[in-house]
Design an enzyme around this catalytic site. Structure first.
Site, mmCIF file in Angstrom:
data_model
loop_
_atom_site.group_PDB
_atom_site.id
_atom_site.type_symbol
_atom_site.label_atom_id
_atom_site.label_comp_id
_atom_site.label_asym_id
_atom_site.label_seq_id
_atom_site.Cartn_x
_atom_site.Cartn_y
_atom_site.Cartn_z
ATOM 1 N N GLY A 58 21.439 16.636 24.043
ATOM 2 C CA GLY A 58 21.546 17.901 23.850
ATOM 3 C C GLY A 58 22.515 18.130 22.831
ATOM 4 N N CYS A 85 23.517 9.849 25.579
ATOM 5 C CA CYS A 85 24.059 10.853 24.574
ATOM 6 C C CYS A 85 24.832 11.718 25.168
ATOM 7 C CB CYS A 85 23.419 11.181 23.648
ATOM 8 S SG CYS A 85 24.009 11.645 22.000
ATOM 9 N N TYR A 86 24.612 13.245 25.301
ATOM 10 C CA TYR A 86 25.172 14.220 25.911
ATOM 11 C C TYR A 86 25.133 14.226 27.334
ATOM 12 C CZ TYR A 86 26.242 18.991 27.549
ATOM 13 O OH TYR A 86 26.685 19.986 28.164
ATOM 14 N N HIS A 172 20.695 6.389 21.534
ATOM 15 C CA HIS A 172 19.177 6.885 21.904
ATOM 16 C C HIS A 172 18.373 5.577 22.015
ATOM 17 C CE1 HIS A 172 19.834 11.191 21.712
ATOM 18 N NE2 HIS A 172 20.576 10.862 20.715
ATOM 19 N N GLU A 174 15.364 5.868 23.270
ATOM 20 C CA GLU A 174 14.003 6.240 23.311
ATOM 21 C C GLU A 174 13.517 6.353 21.781
ATOM 22 O OE1 GLU A 174 16.665 8.121 24.004
ATOM 23 O OE2 GLU A 174 16.552 10.145 23.031
ATOM 24 N N SER A 226 -15.416 22.334 24.709
ATOM 25 C CA SER A 226 -15.324 22.683 23.363
ATOM 26 C C SER A 226 -15.885 21.446 22.417
ATOM 27 C CB SER A 226 -13.876 22.719 22.854
ATOM 28 O OG SER A 226 -13.435 21.599 23.013
ATOM 29 N N GLY A 228 -14.379 18.583 22.453
ATOM 30 C CA GLY A 228 -13.129 17.955 21.902
ATOM 31 C C GLY A 228 -12.632 17.039 23.156
ATOM 32 N N VAL A 229 -11.516 16.369 22.940
ATOM 33 C CA VAL A 229 -11.143 15.505 23.674
ATOM 34 C C VAL A 229 -10.505 15.933 25.091
ATOM 35 C CG1 VAL A 229 -9.262 13.451 24.227
ATOM 36 C CG2 VAL A 229 -9.972 14.220 21.685
ATOM 37 N N ASP A 230 -9.843 17.144 24.999
ATOM 38 C CA ASP A 230 -9.179 17.550 26.156
ATOM 39 C C ASP A 230 -10.117 18.159 27.202
ATOM 40 O OD1 ASP A 230 -7.020 16.960 24.501
ATOM 41 O OD2 ASP A 230 -6.347 18.900 24.224
ATOM 42 N N SER A 231 -11.122 18.910 26.779
ATOM 43 C CA SER A 231 -12.165 19.875 27.679
ATOM 44 C C SER A 231 -13.068 18.802 28.187
ATOM 45 C CB SER A 231 -12.652 20.770 27.008
ATOM 46 O OG SER A 231 -13.318 20.741 26.128
ATOM 47 N N LYS A 371 -1.470 13.877 24.802
ATOM 48 C CA LYS A 371 -2.864 13.670 24.360
ATOM 49 C C LYS A 371 -3.319 12.042 24.383
ATOM 50 C CE LYS A 371 -5.909 15.679 21.493
ATOM 51 N NZ LYS A 371 -6.089 17.113 21.672
#
Ligand code: XMP
Length: 515
Positions: A58, A85-86, A172, A174, A226, A228-231, A371
């Site tokens: 942070g 870190c923080y 870090h 990550e 839609s 699309g992928v998500d719906s 995603k």
């Protein structure tokens, strides 16, 4: 409720730009993780019963008056803790070590020298390259802590309590610049927290199906598709749970890409047996958008018309009580920022106000997922690859890719140009290497020459970006020969266009879409 996956790692967010990345890495290692604000209460932590807690980095300084800190009780829970870190500085500050402002901010690569190569640092080479980004540093380790590794600048780069599973690291793990960051995180999860790694697409599907069945009972559910992928993935998951109680509604708003409405219809009829309703509302949308140039106004009109069209379609599927949405974790995540639990949850711009006005209860089966995880779930559910690997497409469609007024003529030009662009990206195997690519219609005219004739025609801009989650993005470094082919084809094949430009702006400060 008992779920198929039980283990979770709690990430307390102190406002680092990398917090989401920590969550992703933990999940990539097979353990479910959730981000909560730094001041998430001890009572709630007990309830969640995480297998481990990670304190993120942070921008703050622990010795400042309003510095975000955690309760010391956290260390009494006997849950393994890793401060990054923080997060390390928070641990040191609370447990009576010393944190001071460093003379120079350390930003960049450093060589970590490992002094005790076991536990958290098991299987790591020494020295190993790590990524540092901090202003303050530890100048005295807290009592009862030992040092596991150091760098030239940071004498306490990795510390650990002598008897409790409490660790702090200055760098870090990550970010991929830290060469053995994944090994360190794996050690934390599997050696320190003793997780088994039960976060798999299969387990997620099984537990979601149970949850949805319990939530819905024998009532009816609708889903705005839609294409699309998500719906689509959300619909497939709900369908697996409740079958014919679900009806999917796909609205053609006249702002879709070339052949898209037919493509979505075909895919749905070929691959799925779920109830599917197609509504052609193109004229309703386009007539309301006539003469409108302001981007926000366009979005608002589209949202409103969508509600009306959807409501009408929903009426025919009487008594639906639930609405499925493909909300993903990044949409939710902003509510758990450093501002704390009281921060207002961002309205998801897919459906803009829809649920409230329709009094429907919401089912968001993907709200814990990124995603790429939603894509994995889609594969688990046999959603065809042509949907799973599609680039994201915004709810307001081509309306936000035609700057200025939307007309049939402009839509036609944009559709043709976009089709050529995407075709060439697929042909050259670039489509799947990038997050999103599309053409944009610019409402300006420029002079050109074609044959021996002067032309005075429109400009098409090409956009292509790489990204992990659309929150930040880089413009894609597409090879010049591909850009050249696309440009030639658009100018030759799309009448009304005599110039093609490539967008070389990143997000931030630009956004991915142009409006
Ligand atoms: P921006 O343009 O904000 O977009 O950088 C980030 C990502 O979100 C998509 N986007 C939308 N998706 N409804 C959607 O469903 C919208 O209103 C909307 N606006 C932007 C955009 O395509 C990109 O992937």
């Amino acid at each position: 409720m008992k779920t198929e996956y039980q283990e979770m790692i709690l990430i307390l967010d102190f406002g680092s730009q990398y917090t989401q990345l920590i969550a992703r890495r933990v999940r990539e290692l097979g353990v479910f993780s959730e981000i909560k604000p730094f001041n998430f209460s001890i009572r709630k932590i007990r309830e969640l019963s995480p297998r481990g807690i990670i304190l993120s980095g942070g921008p703050s300084s622990v010795y400042n008056k309003n510095a975000p800190l955690v309760s010391k009780e956290l260390f009494q829970l006997n849950i393994p803790i890793l401060g990054i870190c923080y997060g390390l500085q928070v641990i040191a500050h609370l447990l009576k070590g010393k944190v001071e402002r460093a003379e120079h901010r350390e930003y960049g690569y450093a060589q970590l020298i490992i002094d005790k190569a076991y536990g958290l640092l098991d299987n790591m080479k020494s020295p190993t390259t790590v990524w540092m980004s901090h202003g303050d540093k530890l100048t005295q380790s807290p009592p009862d802590f030992m040092t596991l590794a150091h760098t030239q600048n940071a004498p306490y780069a990795v510390i650990c309590h002598q008897t409790k599973p409490v660790f702090g690291i200055q760098f870090h793990p990550e970010v991929l610049h830290t060469v053995e960051g994944i090994t360190l995180l794996r050690n934390f999860l599997y050696k320190i927290c003793e997780t088994r790694g039960d976060w798999t697409p299969h387990a997620f599907v099984e537990s979601s199906v149970q949850k949805i069945r319990k939530q819905v009972g024998d009532r009816k559910v609708i889903c705005g598709l839609s294409g699309g992928v998500d719906s689509t993935v959300a619909a497939a998951l709900v369908y697996k749970a409740i079958g014919d109680q679900l009806t999917c509604i796909f609205v053609d708003n006249g702002l879709l890409r070339f052949g898209e409405a037919d493509e979505v219809k075909t895919v749905f009829r070929n691959y799925f047996t779920m109830n599917f309703v197609f509504v052609d509302a193109a004229q309703q949308f386009l007539s309301r958008l006539q003469g409108v140039t302001n981007p926000e106004q366009k979005r608002k009109i589209i949202g409103e018309v969508f509600i009306r069209v959807f409501e009408q379609a929903a009426k025919q599927n009487d008594d639906a009580e639930f609405l499925v949405q493909g909300t993903l974790y990044p949409d939710v995540i902003e509510s758990v920022s450093i501002k704390g639990p009281s921060a207002v949850i961002k309205t998801h711009h897919n459906v803009g106000g829809l649920p409230e006005k329709m009094h429907l209860k919401i089912i968001e089966p993907l709200r814990d997922l990124f995603k790429d995880e939603a894509r994995q779930i889609g594969r688990e559910l046999n959603v065809p690859d042509e949907i799973i690997s599609r680039h994201p497409f915004p709810g307001p469609g081509l309306a936000v890719r035609i700057l200025g007024e939307i007309t049939e003529k402009r839509l036609e030009i944009l559709r043709k140009a976009d089709k050529i662009y995407i075709e060439e990206l697929k042909k050259s195997n670039w489509y799947h290497k990038i997050w999103q690519a599309f053409a944009v219609y610019l409402p300006v005219k420029s002079v050109g020459v074609m044959g021996d004739e002067r032309t005075y025609d429109s400009v098409i801009a090409l956009r292509a970006v790489t990204s992990e989650d659309a929150m930040t993005a880089d413009w894609a470094k597409l090879p010049h020969d591909i850009l050249s082919t696309v440009s030639n084809r658009i100018i030759n094949e799309v009448s009304g266009v005599n110039r093609v430009v490539y967008d070389i702006s990143s997000k931030p400060p630009s956004t991915i879409e142009w409006e």
